[in-house]
Design a protein around this motif. Structure first.
Motif, PDB file in Angstrom:
ATOM      1  N   VAL A   2       4.509   4.081   4.377  1.00 16.79           N
ATOM      2  CA  VAL A   2       5.224   3.907   3.119  1.00 16.79           C
ATOM      3  C   VAL A   2       6.720   4.044   3.395  1.00 16.79           C
ATOM      4  O   VAL A   2       7.133   4.540   4.445  1.00 16.79           O
ATOM      5  CB  VAL A   2       4.800   4.953   2.058  1.00 16.79           C
ATOM      6  N   ASP A   3       7.519   3.566   2.454  1.00 18.56           N
ATOM      7  CA  ASP A   3       8.943   3.881   2.406  1.00 18.56           C
ATOM      8  C   ASP A   3       9.150   4.876   1.275  1.00 18.56           C
ATOM      9  O   ASP A   3       8.445   4.822   0.258  1.00 18.56           O
ATOM     10  CB  ASP A   3       9.785   2.626   2.149  1.00 18.56           C
ATOM     11  N   ILE A   4      10.109   5.779   1.417  1.00 18.98           N
ATOM     12  CA  ILE A   4      10.398   6.765   0.373  1.00 18.98           C
ATOM     13  C   ILE A   4      11.871   6.676  -0.012  1.00 18.98           C
ATOM     14  O   ILE A   4      12.741   6.539   0.843  1.00 18.98           O
ATOM     15  CB  ILE A   4      10.085   8.203   0.833  1.00 18.98           C
ATOM     16  N   VAL A   5      12.124   6.753  -1.323  1.00 18.28           N
ATOM     17  CA  VAL A   5      13.482   6.922  -1.844  1.00 18.28           C
ATOM     18  C   VAL A   5      13.494   8.234  -2.614  1.00 18.28           C
ATOM     19  O   VAL A   5      12.750   8.391  -3.598  1.00 18.28           O
ATOM     20  CB  VAL A   5      13.900   5.761  -2.762  1.00 18.28           C
ATOM     21  N   GLY A   6      14.286   9.195  -2.164  1.00 15.18           N
ATOM     22  CA  GLY A   6      14.336  10.499  -2.800  1.00 15.18           C
ATOM     23  C   GLY A   6      15.724  10.810  -3.329  1.00 15.18           C
ATOM     24  O   GLY A   6      16.710  10.668  -2.605  1.00 15.18           O
ATOM     25  N   HIS A   7      15.786  11.207  -4.595  1.00 19.29           N
ATOM     26  CA  HIS A   7      17.063  11.586  -5.208  1.00 19.29           C
ATOM     27  C   HIS A   7      17.232  13.094  -5.134  1.00 19.29           C
ATOM     28  O   HIS A   7      16.324  13.853  -5.511  1.00 19.29           O
ATOM     29  CB  HIS A   7      17.113  11.126  -6.672  1.00 19.29           C
ATOM     30  N   SER A   8      18.367  13.553  -4.619  1.00 23.06           N
ATOM     31  CA  SER A   8      18.730  14.961  -4.614  1.00 23.06           C
ATOM     32  C   SER A   8      17.645  15.804  -3.933  1.00 23.06           C
ATOM     33  O   SER A   8      17.313  15.574  -2.773  1.00 23.06           O
ATOM     34  CB  SER A   8      18.989  15.420  -6.057  1.00 23.06           C
ATOM     35  N   LEU A   9      17.056  16.762  -4.638  1.00 22.58           N
ATOM     36  CA  LEU A   9      16.016  17.605  -4.065  1.00 22.58           C
ATOM     37  C   LEU A   9      14.840  16.788  -3.554  1.00 22.58           C
ATOM     38  O   LEU A   9      14.211  17.154  -2.550  1.00 22.58           O
ATOM     39  CB  LEU A   9      15.536  18.614  -5.118  1.00 22.58           C
ATOM     40  N   GLY A  10      14.533  15.666  -4.214  1.00 22.98           N
ATOM     41  CA  GLY A  10      13.430  14.825  -3.768  1.00 22.98           C
ATOM     42  C   GLY A  10      13.605  14.356  -2.336  1.00 22.98           C
ATOM     43  O   GLY A  10      12.644  14.267  -1.570  1.00 22.98           O
TER      44      GLY A  10
END
Length: 292
Positions: free
Chosen positions: A146-154
């Protein structure tokens, strides 16, 4: 890519009262602050819609004898892996409404947003939960990665999964948006919350992430903003680790809340994900791109 905004009526006054360089900075701050407030207001309206986990479905392929498949020669193709969106602290999946739409419009049809509990008090526990979700996604979709896009804490939760829990086998590309990779010192009073303490410089979690990570297979792309008031210092949102394949992309003119929303950043995210499939790089290992 360029982040633009309408000229403010206070510009002539700023130019008269302040030196030109300071006036330009003040104008940028005014623009960014106004945009942050507008995004916050819109997000508060959308927030209730993202409280529950989304329903997950797998797109059905046409049957071999269906009208859609007749007369068509099916050749083996390299498909894009699913994209997993992971929100920040005290937030939910509703923050990704616009980014999700942008990804779908450009061919990314397997996009899933994951919610972790607002009562989450440990990055390690959240990373373990993320790992279980990703295993389920891979099994359901038949994808190996998978690819992941995480904002801030994510982004920090996803990085812990990749580096410390063997997630580099499953995560092809991790894009982080305003993530405190080296820890942020903003709002000292927030230390009452245990997960905030884990995001402080020198915390045990961040010390784990600073350890050697030889052979890590995931490609990292970190977007950081020069007007992000939650990153203190600003460069904490950059990844600085000798063992990681990392690009740092500098964003000018917008703040923390705008990173998962602004169309120029969405374009940069798409380019980062697409380049992972071709093996090309969108920016140098150091310095990265500038969104001005």
């Amino acid at each position: 890519m360029k982040v633009t905004g309408a000229a403010l009526p206070l510009l002539p006054l700023c130019r008269r009262l302040l030196p030109s360089r300071l006036a330009g900075l003040s104008l940028a701050l005014l623009k960014a602050t106004a945009l942050e407030l507008a995004i916050l207001a819109g997000h508060l309206l959308l927030y209730p819609s993202g409280i529950t986990q989304e329903r997950r479905t797998t797109p059905a392929l046409p049957a071999p004898d269906s009208p859609d498949s007749r007369g068509t020669t099916h050749l083996p193709t390299e498909t894009n892996p699913p994209v997993v969106l992971l929100h920040g602290f005290i937030d939910n999946r509703s923050v990704f409404v616009l980014l999700r739409r942008s990804l779908a419009q450009h061919g990314r049809h397997q996009v899933e947003s994951l919610n972790y509990s607002p009562l989450t008090c440990d990055i390690r526990t959240a990373a373990e939960l993320l790992g279980r979700h990703i295993e389920e996604i891979c099994e359901r979709t038949g994808s190996r990665q998978v690819d992941i896009v995480g904002h801030s804490l994510g982004g920090l939760i996803a990085r812990y999964y990749v580096q410390c829990l063997g997630g580099d086998l499953r995560v092809r590309t991790l894009v982080t948006l305003g993530t405190p990779h080296s820890g942020t010192s903003v709002v000292p009073l927030a230390n009452a919350h245990p997960i905030v303490r884990q995001m402080r410089p020198g915390s045990p979690v961040l010390e784990e992430l600073a350890r050697p990570a030889p052979g890590c297979r995931t490609h990292f792309v970190s977007f950081w903003s020069d007007l992000d008031h939650l990153m203190v210092p600003l460069e904490t949102a950059c990844i600085d680790h000798p063992d990681l394949m990392a690009q740092n992309v500098r964003v000018s003119g917008i703040g923390h809340l705008a990173l998962p929303v602004h169309p120029a950043v969405a374009t940069g995210i798409r380019q980062a994900l697409d380049s992972a499939g071709t093996g090309a790089e969108t920016a140098p290992r150091s310095g990265g791109l500038t969104v001005a």
